[in-house]
Design an enzyme around this catalytic site. Structure first.
Site, PDB file in Angstrom:
ATOM      1  N   GLY A 505       0.809  -1.218  -0.079  1.00 22.25           N
ATOM      2  CA  GLY A 505       0.079  -0.080  -0.049  1.00 22.25           C
ATOM      3  C   GLY A 505       0.761   0.932  -0.085  1.00 22.25           C
ATOM      4  N   GLY A 507       0.273   4.497   2.100  1.00 23.80           N
ATOM      5  CA  GLY A 507      -0.250   5.177   2.961  1.00 23.80           C
ATOM      6  C   GLY A 507       0.512   6.604   3.127  1.00 23.80           C
ATOM      7  N   GLY A 508      -0.295   7.389   4.108  1.00 20.96           N
ATOM      8  CA  GLY A 508       0.437   8.556   4.523  1.00 20.96           C
ATOM      9  C   GLY A 508       1.745   8.640   4.852  1.00 20.96           C
ATOM     10  N   PHE A 509       2.609   9.484   4.041  1.00 18.03           N
ATOM     11  CA  PHE A 509       3.912   9.582   4.257  1.00 18.03           C
ATOM     12  C   PHE A 509       4.672   8.564   3.771  1.00 18.03           C
ATOM     13  CE2 PHE A 509       1.714  11.294   8.086  1.00 18.03           C
ATOM     14  CZ  PHE A 509       1.778  12.346   7.775  1.00 18.03           C
ATOM     15  N   GLY A 510       4.311   7.508   2.922  1.00 17.15           N
ATOM     16  CA  GLY A 510       5.258   6.983   2.118  1.00 17.15           C
ATOM     17  C   GLY A 510       4.613   5.306   2.047  1.00 17.15           C
ATOM     18  N   VAL A 512       4.170   1.289   2.007  1.00 11.75           N
ATOM     19  CA  VAL A 512       4.214   0.424   3.165  1.00 11.75           C
ATOM     20  C   VAL A 512       4.517  -1.045   2.458  1.00 11.75           C
ATOM     21  CG1 VAL A 512       2.650  -0.743   4.768  1.00 11.75           C
ATOM     22  CG2 VAL A 512       2.257   1.704   4.036  1.00 11.75           C
ATOM     23  N   LYS A 526       6.518   0.880   7.141  1.00 15.20           N
ATOM     24  CA  LYS A 526       6.375   2.041   6.465  1.00 15.20           C
ATOM     25  C   LYS A 526       7.601   2.695   6.016  1.00 15.20           C
ATOM     26  CE  LYS A 526       2.624   4.188   6.842  1.00 15.20           C
ATOM     27  NZ  LYS A 526       1.485   4.996   7.142  1.00 15.20           N
ATOM     28  N   ASP A 623      -7.369  12.319  10.075  1.00  7.49           N
ATOM     29  CA  ASP A 623      -7.935  11.466   8.538  1.00  7.49           C
ATOM     30  C   ASP A 623      -8.159  10.115   9.175  1.00  7.49           C
ATOM     31  OD1 ASP A 623      -8.206  11.180   5.990  1.00  7.49           O
ATOM     32  OD2 ASP A 623      -6.008  11.048   5.588  1.00  7.49           O
TER      33      ASP A 623
END
Ligand SMILES: *[C@@H]1O[C@H](CO)[C@@H](O)[C@H](O)[C@H]1NC(C)=O
Ligand SMILES: *[C@@H]1O[C@H](CO)[C@@H](O)[C@H](O)[C@H]1NC(C)=O
Ligand SMILES: *[C@@H]1O[C@H](CO)[C@@H](O)[C@H](O)[C@H]1NC(C)=O
Ligand SMILES: *[C@@H]1O[C@H](CO)[C@@H](O)[C@H](O)[C@H]1NC(C)=O
Ligand SMILES: *[C@@H]1O[C@H](CO)[C@@H](O)[C@H](O)[C@H]1NC(C)=O
Ligand SMILES: *[C@@H]1O[C@H](CO)[C@@H](O)[C@H](O)[C@H]1NC(C)=O
Length: 816
Positions: A505, A507-510, A512, A526, A623
């Site tokens: 995935g 996700g937020g910030f980078g 996964v 992550k 979020d």
């Protein structure tokens, strides 16, 4: 004589036992019957059961009352101090005079005497309220007054609806809760929960004789230190005598099953039973946060969980311990009182009034008379009107130390505590302001202000730097213990060198990745994008904080890896991916039956409550959405991507940000439009989630023939037409519980109301979801309900950093 009577009685009983067949399942016991180990009485509606039991791992037996559907939950114990070591031959019986006796081997183990009244025809009955009573069958009426004996007069650790708490100084009567020693031992433990009645009543948790928590004074409407949420289902009822509170009970809708228990750990917990009546939901716990700890900030200190540190001194006072905050010693006056005309007062509102250690109370004085009275006595340190009902006035005066003051979230400013200060101290704050405003010409004022700002900043920065250096020094020592570090080589091996095949995935910030540390141990990694400007120490500190957040409904951060440029966060791996993968998918949605969906909703709510209120940090997620809810192997929900704002080094302003980061469709209006975020903007997102889970449809991208509203708008219209059940996902047809679904929809609508102040806080959300029979407030129009569905499907993201793709998650956290 008495002995002779008793032996005759025993003989009769034993004789009876051999001759009579005892019918199990009845709710009454007569003098010619007994209850032995394994036999029970069951209340008429099958709610409560009384009999012998052995708690936990204990080998001892006790006579107790428990819930029939959850036998582990015992709410009353008769022989707390007289354990039965061998239940063989032990029985409970009611004597002809109405006394209750547990005996065995010819010995009385426990007995309960009637209130002096003698019954001509006594029977023991277990009522549906959980009250075990002795009534006289000859006497017609069965009102509480006619009870010859009742277990409600002898509370154990649990308060049931209808049970009084009493502290009557006149009669010396006291009824209060005492904790079990531990979960295996119901004998009285160290903690008690009782009324403290000094003219103004409050509820107090004691450890032995030491106060550890107080609710704050009863002001006529509520306890000053508890959140102002009043449920119609728990309406407190007070009985006063000469203005003194003597008893407190709760008026209930008895269709709801609820209890309040003082746990062996000293924490007070309110539970309510779910609709199926097979599980308990935790509604609230007291103490709620650090500021609830009695006297946390010492004398003349005030506690506020929103501040860092949480303690401050009252105006006109300074910390006693100069170097580091040693809050136990509290604060001292900066300038002494004048004790004559030279004293005045500064008002403080929205707080729990200090404890009444030394005080004077007059229930009819006006506030002006009160002030004058305070000025007469040099030992008076503060005064206030303790009542807030019907314009009622009275005078409460404190002498000596002011202790256990806290700010109460959500409290209004209607009750003011006036704190005595010398006029010189009052002036030093006021004069500075007025002088600058009135007397100085513009330029001088500006220069002075600028100089002031520079000077202030210098001091501030120096203090900050010193504080940070100290903190870092302190934390470096503990770092090895607190920060689980993983080696890069290990993580690279686990993720096939971050291969695309392992990517699960973005996700937020980078990105996964899935990884395997060993055959059994799976992790999610992550890999943070390299845009962060945050320093290494700060990053580590934040990770240490997040690692400490542990809750069943939060995805667990296991540790991190910092090598070279790489910054990796290592999480537990969630087998079933995210909620959106199930709930919006034609086939997989069928796996989510209604009971499962309800469990998921409750789980998310608990996780969010923990982030908002219960963790050491107050975290606003910012979020929350279906793709941030991950499901474990058993489809239990866990919130992910919380607490990452700091690791990204982004905007840390407390309640307003220029960088609005979140997901359209989930964002509260005040956040999307003004960038204002708060726990209430998370509650909005929670409401959207709730409606999405119930309906199986996305808020954004929602289409409906007939109008152009979002899912929220659709839900609102159906609600107004009383057709709310039409909202439910068609594939739930067989599994859903109508009233539960209706309640979820109503709570969802309450959460998405346009104005943040109308929305409930998470503890109320959880309470409302979990309690059957609670009359819920009527929702007002939701925010964004005219939102069209014309824009692109799925989720749109607002963001200001171009470097990130896909869903962005920013959460905000502040140390408590
Ligand atoms: C027990 O006593 C009650 C009256 O107190 C009587 O009605 C009942 O029949 C007795 N039960 C038996 C089994 O004798
Ligand atoms: C009840 O109390 C009286 C005196 O108050 C006592 O003599 C008697 O033994 C008690 N009965 C029981 C069953 O405990
Ligand atoms: C209760 O208090 C006693 C004496 O103060 C202490 O030894 C014991 O550890 C306490 N127990 C608990 C469960 O706190
Ligand atoms: C309380 O104040 C009223 C009005 O000042 C006064 O008449 C009354 O005596 C006071 N009561 C006590 C107990 O001091
Ligand atoms: C004030 O307190 C001191 C010490 O507690 C006591 O000795 C004194 O009598 C008090 N004064 C008044 C006016 O109550
Ligand atoms: C109690 O709750 C039930 C179920 O929700 C409801 O039908 C009933 O009207 C309520 N009773 C009162 C007195 O509020």
């Amino acid at each position: 004589m008495a002995y002779w009577h008793f032996t005759t009685f025993l003989c009769t009983i034993l004789h009876a036992v051999t001759l009579l067949k005892f019918s199990i399942g009845a709710d009454t016991l007569r003098p010619n019957q007994t209850i032995v180990n394994g036999q029970t009485l069951i209340s008429q509606s099958q709610i409560f059961e009384v009999g012998f039991f052995s708690p936990g791992a204990s080998a001892n037996s006790f006579l107790g009352i428990w819930y029939r559907n959850t036998p582990d939950v015992v709410c009353w114990v008769a022989n707390r101090n007289n354990p039965i070591t061998d239940p063989e031959g032990v029985f409970l019986a009611i004597a002809r005079n109405g006394a209750l006796v547990i005996s065995g081997a010819g010995r009385v183990i426990w007995s309960a005497n009637s209130s002096g009244r003698v019954a001509s025809n006594p029977i023991l009955q277990l009522l549906d309220t959980g009250n075990l009573v002795v009534v006289d069958e000859a006497g017609e009426s069965s009102s509480p007054k006619s009870y010859i004996w009742q277990s409600f007069d002898y509370p154990s650790d649990t308060r049931l609806p209808g049970m009084d708490m009493v502290d009557n100084t006149d009669t010396g009567q006291e009824k209060y809760l005492t904790s079990w020693r531990n979960s295996d031992d119901p004998s009285p433990g160290n903690f008690s929960y009782r009324i403290e009645n000094q003219g103004l009543a409050e509820m107090v948790i004691f450890q032995g004789t030491t106060k550890i928590y107080r609710t704050g004074q009863w002001n006529g409407l509520g306890f000053m230190g508890t959140p102002p949420y009043q449920s119609p289902a728990f309406k407190s009822n007070f009985e006063f005598k000469n203005d003194v509170l003597v008893s407190m009970s709760e008026i209930y809708n008895y269709s709801m099953v609820a209890r309040l228990r003082i746990e062996p750990s000293g924490i007070l917990q309110r539970y309510s039973m779910n609709e199926k009546k097979d599980k308990w939901n935790l509604v609230f716990t007291l103490p709620q946060d650090l500021c609830d700890n009695y006297g946390r900030c010492g004398p003349y200190g005030i506690c506020n969980t929103d501040k860092t540190p949480i303690c401050e001194c009252l105006k006109g006072f300074a910390p006693k311990a100069q170097q580091e905050w040693d809050w136990s010693s509290g604060c001292a006056r900066i300038r002494p009182l004048d004790c004559g005309d030279g004293d005045g007062f500064v008002g403080l509102s929205g707080v729990k009034f200090p404890d009444m250690l030394k005080f004077w109370l007059n229930t009819s004085m006006t506030i002006d008379e009160c002030r004058a009275e305070c000025l007469k006595n040099c030992n008076c340190t503060a005064y206030a009107n303790p009542y807030r009902t019907g314009g009622r006035s009275g005078c409460l005066i404190w002498f000596g130390d002011l202790i256990d003051i806290r700010e109460v979230p959500g409290a209004d400013n209607k009750q003011i505590l006036y704190i005595r200060l010398p006029v010189s101290e009052l002036e030093s704050t006021n004069l500075e302001k007025t002088q600058r405003k009135k007397k100085m010409p513009g330029k001088v004022r500006l220069t002075l202000a600028a100089a002031g700002v520079v000077f202030f900043c210098l001091i501030c920065c120096t203090t900050l730097v010193i504080r940070r250096l100290k903190r870092q020094a302190a934390e470096r020592k503990n770092e090895d213990l607190e920060l689980p570090l993983f080696r890069l080589s290990m993580i690279a091996a686990a993720t096939n060198n971050f291969s695309n095949g392992n990517m699960i995935g973005e996700g937020g910030f980078g990105l996964v990745y899935k990884g395997n540390l060993s055959a059994e141990e799976e992790i999610a990694v992550k890999r943070l994008s390299k845009t962060s400007t945050q320093g290494l120490e700060e990053f580590k500190n934040e990770v240490i904080l997040i690692v400490k957040l542990q809750h069943r409904n939060l995805v667990r951060l296991l540790g991190c890896c910092i090598e070279g440029e790489e910054r990796l966060l290592i999480y537990e791996y969630m087998q079933n991916g995210s909620l959106d993968y199930f709930v919006f998918d034609e086939t997989r949605r069928k796996l989510l039956t209604w009971p499962k969906r309800f469990d998921i909703i409750m789980g998310i709510a608990r996780g969010l409550l923990y982030l908002h209120h219960d963790s050491r940090l107050r975290i606003i997620h910012r979020d929350l959405k279906t793709s941030n809810i991950l499901l474990d192997a058993n489809l239990n929900p866990k919130i992910s991507d919380f607490g990452l704002a700091r690791t990204s080094g982004c905007d840390q302003s407390v309640d307003r940000t220029k960088r609005v980061v979140g997901t359209y469709g989930y964002m509260a209006p005040e956040y999307a439009i003004d960038g204002k975020f708060s726990v209430k903007s998370d509650v909005f997102s929670m409401g959207v989630l709730l409606l999405e889970i119930v309906s199986g449809k996305r808020n954004r991208g929602f289409t409906y023939c007939g109008h152009h509203h979002s899912l929220l708008g659709h839900a609102w219209l159906l609600w107004q037409e009383n057709k709310d059940l039409e909202l439910i996902d068609e594939c739930l047809n067989d599994t859903f519980v109508e009233s539960q679904v209706k309640r979820c929809i109503q709570v969802g609508l309450l959460c998405v109301q346009r104005f943040p102040e109308d929305r409930p806080v998470m503890s109320s959300v959880l309470f409302m979801l979990g309690s059957e029979g609670v009359v819920l407030p009527q929702p007002k129009e939701p925010g964004f309900f005219m939102e069209g569905s014309c824009s692109n499907s799925a989720e749109n993201h607002i963001r200001s950093t171009e470097s990130n793709k896909g869903s962005i998650t920013i959460t905000e956290l502040e140390p408590r």
